[in-house]
Write an enzyme that holds these catalytic residues in place. Sequence first.
Site, short mmCIF file in Angstrom:
data_model
loop_
_atom_site.label_atom_id
_atom_site.label_comp_id
_atom_site.label_asym_id
_atom_site.label_seq_id
_atom_site.Cartn_x
_atom_site.Cartn_y
_atom_site.Cartn_z
N ASP A 45 0.82 -1.17 -0.08
CA ASP A 45 0.20 0.03 0.02
C ASP A 45 0.96 1.01 -0.10
O ASP A 45 0.46 2.47 -0.09
CB ASP A 45 -1.07 -0.23 1.21
CG ASP A 45 -0.55 0.20 2.67
OD1 ASP A 45 0.92 -0.20 2.63
OD2 ASP A 45 -1.02 -0.04 3.53
N SER A 46 2.18 0.96 -0.12
CA SER A 46 3.19 2.19 -0.10
C SER A 46 2.88 2.85 -1.65
O SER A 46 3.25 3.87 -1.70
CB SER A 46 4.69 1.73 -0.13
OG SER A 46 4.72 0.58 -1.10
N ASP A 84 -1.12 -6.21 -0.06
CA ASP A 84 -1.35 -5.46 1.28
C ASP A 84 -2.64 -5.46 1.42
O ASP A 84 -3.55 -4.84 0.33
CB ASP A 84 -0.77 -4.30 1.09
CG ASP A 84 0.64 -4.27 1.90
OD1 ASP A 84 0.77 -5.19 2.65
OD2 ASP A 84 1.26 -3.24 1.96
N LYS A 114 -0.88 -9.50 2.86
CA LYS A 114 -0.22 -9.05 4.18
C LYS A 114 -1.09 -7.90 4.84
O LYS A 114 -1.77 -7.26 4.24
CB LYS A 114 1.09 -8.43 3.64
CG LYS A 114 1.88 -7.78 4.89
CD LYS A 114 3.52 -7.34 4.38
CE LYS A 114 3.45 -6.09 3.74
NZ LYS A 114 3.01 -4.91 4.38
N GLU A 116 -1.11 -5.43 8.59
CA GLU A 116 -0.30 -4.84 9.81
C GLU A 116 -0.76 -5.22 11.05
O GLU A 116 -1.90 -5.27 11.18
CB GLU A 116 -0.13 -3.28 9.57
CG GLU A 116 0.42 -3.00 8.12
CD GLU A 116 0.76 -1.58 8.14
OE1 GLU A 116 0.42 -0.80 8.82
OE2 GLU A 116 1.03 -1.34 6.79
N GLU A 183 9.61 -4.23 10.40
CA GLU A 183 10.12 -2.81 9.90
C GLU A 183 10.53 -1.92 11.01
O GLU A 183 9.87 -1.93 11.87
CB GLU A 183 8.82 -2.24 9.10
CG GLU A 183 8.85 -0.90 8.50
CD GLU A 183 8.14 -0.37 7.57
OE1 GLU A 183 7.14 -0.93 7.02
OE2 GLU A 183 8.32 0.85 7.21
O1 KIV Z 1 3.69 -1.00 1.57
C1 KIV Z 1 4.69 -1.53 1.52
O2 KIV Z 1 5.60 -1.17 0.70
C2 KIV Z 1 5.12 -2.56 2.88
C3 KIV Z 1 6.68 -2.45 2.88
C4 KIV Z 1 7.46 -1.19 3.43
C5 KIV Z 1 7.05 -3.68 3.61
O3 KIV Z 1 4.40 -2.80 3.54
#
Ligand code: KIV
Length: 280
Positions: A45-46, A84, A114, A116, A183
């Site tokens: 989600d970056s 994500d 993934k 968090e 992280e």
């Molecule tokens: O969204 C992302 O890029 C991430 C990485 C920083 C692991 O979760």
Amino acid sequence: MKKVTTETIRRMKTKNEIITMLTAYDYPTAEIFDEAGVDILLVGDSLGMVVLGYEDTTRVTMADMLHHVKAVSRGSKRALIVADLPFLSYHLGVYEAVRNAGRLIQEGKANAVKLEGGKEVLDQVKAIVNAGIPVMGHIGLTPQSINQLGGYYIQGKTEGEAKRLLEDAKELEKAGAFAIVLECVPMELAKMISDEISIPTIGIGAGVSCNGQVLVSHDVLGLYSRMIPKFVKQYADMRTEMQTATKAYVNEVKDKKFPAEEHSFHLSDEVIGKIYGGGE
Ligand code: KIV
């Protein structure tokens, strides 16, 4: 070429093989990273920050994620694709979490999701795993909680915090996660966690003792300049490369050097003669 699975990733830890992971958000970069041998492509989600220009990841929606996961899965043949779950897509309960994870798999063609958090998301992790969807955990600095954390700071520096993160990692393993992203945590803590759990740890700002490493590809390639964390190593300066190429294009178009003869198509003399001569 054999497709990387979550089983491959688990086995890599037992064989002491280091796992490589990079974020990917579109078809061409997925293809390039896949061919370069990256084991896991993370549709992170970056993308909210490095692709969509938002301040942080809390603005990213399921629609954004699906759009980019679909593109990445079309570009990748070998790598495991992890997508994500964005902010608020798994916080409202187990039903929503499974439903949204399912969409990333069914519509986006991701291989795993993934999310968090530690203890607070164990019910969601268990439910998603029970639905047959592999889950990667993510603890330490969790960017979706930026408003609570107050900034992108290193986590787990005190005894209490370090113990909590170690506990979170163990609980995530018990809940069925196949790997965990660590992280921005001290490298000693990352080593302790990696030694104490049997599933792989993938570090970002967590030192060399993790079982794998991940970075945001726009940082690796020098495409994002708003924020460059200490843990990033930039392997290319694509921003400058792209600016140089773009300026060359602009100048050549303005000077009528492009398109040249080799980029152009011709009408035959016969057709030209007919047009000017008014013939049929
Ligand atoms: O969204 C992302 O890029 C991430 C990485 C920083 C692991 O979760």
